[in-house]
Design an enzyme around this catalytic site. Structure first.
Site, PDB file in Angstrom:
ATOM      1  N   ASP A 476       0.834  -1.204   0.000  1.00 42.70           N
ATOM      2  CA  ASP A 476       0.000   0.000   0.000  1.00 42.70           C
ATOM      3  C   ASP A 476       0.869   1.255   0.000  1.00 42.70           C
ATOM      4  OD1 ASP A 476      -2.305   1.497   0.148  1.00 42.70           O
ATOM      5  OD2 ASP A 476      -3.057   0.570   1.985  1.00 42.70           O
ATOM      6  N   ASP A 546     -10.843   1.847  -3.187  1.00 44.27           N
ATOM      7  CA  ASP A 546     -11.481   1.555  -1.898  1.00 44.27           C
ATOM      8  C   ASP A 546     -12.999   1.631  -2.009  1.00 44.27           C
ATOM      9  OD1 ASP A 546      -9.216   1.043  -0.516  1.00 44.27           O
ATOM     10  OD2 ASP A 546      -9.098   2.968   0.511  1.00 44.27           O
TER      11      ASP A 546
END
Ligand code: DGJ
Length: 737
Positions: A476, A546
């Protein structure tokens, strides 16, 4: 293999395969003049010259010649200051302040291979030829090598440039684009993608304006704000027909793609490193390589363009060991528990995951020392002693003993000010003296241009992976860069930091993925904030967004699919009401928005798992059964409007055809809709699995597939209909007989 590259005696160069011809020549003045990029030509060396040498009022003429101005000459690598006023591919200055560059043909070389770039990811060779044309500026003693690779079986042209300082003083490069493409005057449109966190890949289609249109990034990542992609299309081009010229980059940092419509209506495309805030000091004898730029040409509209990109990315970009490899289904802890993770919870979720038939448990953020929220601990990559007293290797082995795979999350490029790492090495962050660093999600960016920093990260990630029980890593990166400066570089090299960061990141990824070739790496940057071919060169899949609400996700998947094959995407069933936009939707539609992504799973808590056990079990069984189908197939956008989306997915062996249909807001008395399928075998019969109804391929393509009806009333005839209400979806599965 026939020659893909031809050269005539008078130095016309032609690159031709079955997809396109790309032709340029050395002009009588010695510059590289672009002649043709478009459909394949049978006699490309004799293509006519577009540009008419004539007197233009007020035009400056190149080097005093009478009828020749660079301001309307299509060129392969334009510079500024010698009669061309458009944005240049090369600009800079030499040590005495002279900023005028002029490049002339020096020599060329053809090879049957393609060499990888030294510090940057690059497309793989194989069945290809490479032409390197060296240009020189005899005054500045700068050589510029233009690299062109053409493949036998792909409609992609790969370009990059290499600069070599042959002088005995420093040359500063400011514009060092990878490619320049001058298209002849015509009515064109631009397709590009813009967005932000949780709203990535929105398409915008506009007419090519007069002046300059730029998509770029100065954020340190390729970014969701403007994806590094532009397609120039013949006005009115559709999914099915029309000329399309598309460009992207194998790069993950600050990029720029410029589209400039000049005074004579020709259109120039430049793509490469963003010249804003970039300055590279090229010492005598040194070289500088640009990232690769990729071009696609097709007459087959946007669908044709996407097929070319998809095939190429699978074959020449993605790590080969994952090609056509079915991806495991997974349960990710993020939206199930956020930071509230511990051994017991993870093991309990693993049991539940196993119960619904999931293949892998992924432990997301929150597992390392002191990490209870997003205010601390990034950089301290050891398991939290209180919550994971037995450590990650123990947990991984426990999860694996249950018959699951195990994956883990890292955000290796970051550090929180509240961390042991920052306490020890405050100068390891990107920063500039005298300025308080800006924060993003309470964190700072580590300075990956420094080797000791990438070594530290390697050591920490390696310490976890070396236990041998880690099957997957989610890599990430959750902030854009600010105060970009490095304590490791001289003051007059600070504008090299962004690019040196990328070189450091790529070096680190290369080392890690070489040591762990079987670990499945998933690229993530708050979702799709760094979704590009640079990252995909190391990581076979990307957490696209997301946004897990299906309605939000549909646009994102649809947008991403113009460039990316869905083999490189991941999606999961998130909670309802959705945590990003509060929408309530069925499990079925939440799953369906990502049905054609290679990696599928869920991020649900124990309660959600228990409440929806049977449905999830069915969906995961379907995901598992179809996992081999979702790699290597053909994805087609059939319908896309504000209220409807219809996609077709045809497996690699063409034996199975899936059609997913989404209806967003319900309404009474709607029209009866059909989708015309594409690319089927017209003479073959396709059997719909749910009721064994038979359809002829040509009928599905020409007459179309009747789509399920959305109704709140009674259905009298034998018509397929969707679940009542908003946000419904339907999946057809056909088998070719
Ligand atoms: C951002 C990612 O996009 C999420 O999926 C999750 O991994 C969080 N970071 C964790 O902090």
């Amino acid at each position: 293999m026939p020659d893909l590259i031809q050269v005539s005696k008078d130095k016309t160069f032609a690159l031709t395969n079955r997809f396109f011809s790309y032709v340029f020549r050395v002009s009588p003045e010695g510059i590289l003049e672009h002649l043709h990029y478009g459909g394949p030509l049978s006699d490309p060396l004799n293509v006519s010259v577009h540009h008419i040498r004539t007197q233009r009022e007020v035009a400056s003429t190149f080097q005093g010649g009478k009828f020749f101005s660079l301001s309307d000459t299509p060129q392969e690598f334009p510079s500024f200051g010698t009669s061309d006023y458009r944005f240049p591919a090369l600009h800079g200055r030499n040590s005495d302040g002279n900023t005028v560059f002029s490049l002339h043909y020096k020599r060329h070389k053809i090879s049957k291979t393609k060499k990888p770039l030294k510090d940057l990811p690059s497309t793989r060779g194989g069945n290809c030829e490479t032409l390197v044309v060296t240009l020189e500026d005899p005054l500045h003693k700068l050589d510029v090598e233009l690299h062109y690779t053409i493949y036998q079986d792909f409609g992609v042209l790969v370009r990059s440039a290499k600069f070599k300082n042959k002088s005995d003083t420093e040359i500063q490069l400011q514009h060092a684009f990878s490619t320049a493409l001058d298209l002849p005057p015509a009515e064109y449109e631009i397709l590009h993608f813009h967005g932000t966190w949780s709203r990535e890949f929105n398409e915008e289609r506009i007419e090519v304006p007069k002046g300059r249109f730029v998509v770029d990034s100065a954020r340190g990542t390729s970014s969701a704000a403007h994806s590094p992609f532009v397609a120039i299309m013949q006005k009115g081009a559709s999914e099915a027909v029309g000329r399309v010229y598309a460009t992207t980059l194998v790069y993950s940092g600050n990029f720029s793609i410029n589209v400039e419509k000049g005074e004579f209506e020709d259109v120039r495309i430049l793509a490469g490193i963003n010249p804003f805030n970039f300055h590279w000091r090229l010492k005598p004898g040194k070289k500088f390589c640009t990232p690769e730029a990729l071009h696609v040409f097709t007459e087959d509209g946007l669908r044709g363009m996407s097929h070319i990109w998809h095939d190429f990315i699978r074959e020449k970009i993605s790590p080969p060991q994952f090609k056509y490899k079915p991806r495991p289904t997974y349960l990710n802890t993020w939206e199930a528990a956020y930071f509230d993770v511990n051994e017991d919870k993870v093991l309990a979720l693993a049991d539940k995951a196993k119960h619904v038939g999931v293949d892998m448990l992924v432990l997301d953020d929150g597992w390392f020392e002191g990490r209870k929220d997003d205010t601390s601990s990034l950089g301290d990559w050891v398991a939290d002693k209180e919550r994971f007293p037995n450590g990650i290797p123990w947990l991984a082995s426990k999860v694996k003993a249950k018959g699951l795979k195990f994956g883990i999350w890292f955000e290796p490029e970051m550090v929180n000010p509240r961390s042991m790492l920052f306490e020890k090495h405050p100068d390891w962050i990107l920063h500039v003296p005298g300025r308080k660093p800006s924060l993003g999600r309470n964190q700072l960016t580590l300075d990956l241009s420094r080797e000791e920093v990438t070594d530290y990260i390697f050591e920490k990630v390696d310490a976890i992976l070396s236990c041998g029980d880690i099957d997957y890593v989610k890599w990430d990166m959750n902030r854009n860069m600010t105060e970009v400066g490095s304590a490791g570089l001289a003051r007059n090299r600070q504008r090299e930091v962004s690019h040196r960061y990328m070189i450091g990141l790529y070096r680190l990824l290369k080392k890690l993925t070489a040591k762990y070739p079987d670990v499945l790496f998933e690229n993530c940057a708050s979702g799709g904030n760094r979704f590009d071919l640079g990252m995909l060169s190391f990581m076979p899949q990307t957490w696209t967004s997301d946004m897990c609400d299906p309605v939000g996700r549909l646009d994102i998947v649809n947008g991403a699919s113009y460039l990316f094959p869905l083999d490189v995407t991941a999606a999961y069933v998130g909670p309802s009401p959705n945590h990003q936009n509060g929408r309530v939707s069925s499990i079925q539609t939440r799953f369906m928005a990502g049905v054609f992504c290679a990696a599928r799973g869920m991020s649900l808590n124990e309660q959600d798992l228990a409440d929806n056990h049977e449905e999830l079990k069915e969906l995961m069984a379907f995901a598992k059964r179809t996992a081999p189908d979702m790699v290597g197939g053909r994805f087609d956008r059939l319908i896309k409007s504000d209220n409807e989306v219809c996609w077709q997915y045809t497996t690699r062996d063409q034996k199975t055809v899936y059609v997913a249909y989404f209806h967003i807001l319900a309404a009474p008395n709607l029209p009866f809709r059909r989708a015309r399928l594409v690319g089927l075998d017209g003479g073959a019969e396709y059997v719909l699995q749910e009721d064994k109804a038979k359809y002829q391929g040509d009928s599905l393509m020409n007459n179309g597939l009747p789509l399920p009806y959305v109704t709140t009333g009674h259905v009298k005839e034998n018509v397929r209909y969707m679940a009542k209400g908003d946000f419904s979806s339907y999946l057809f599965e056909f088998t070719k007989k």
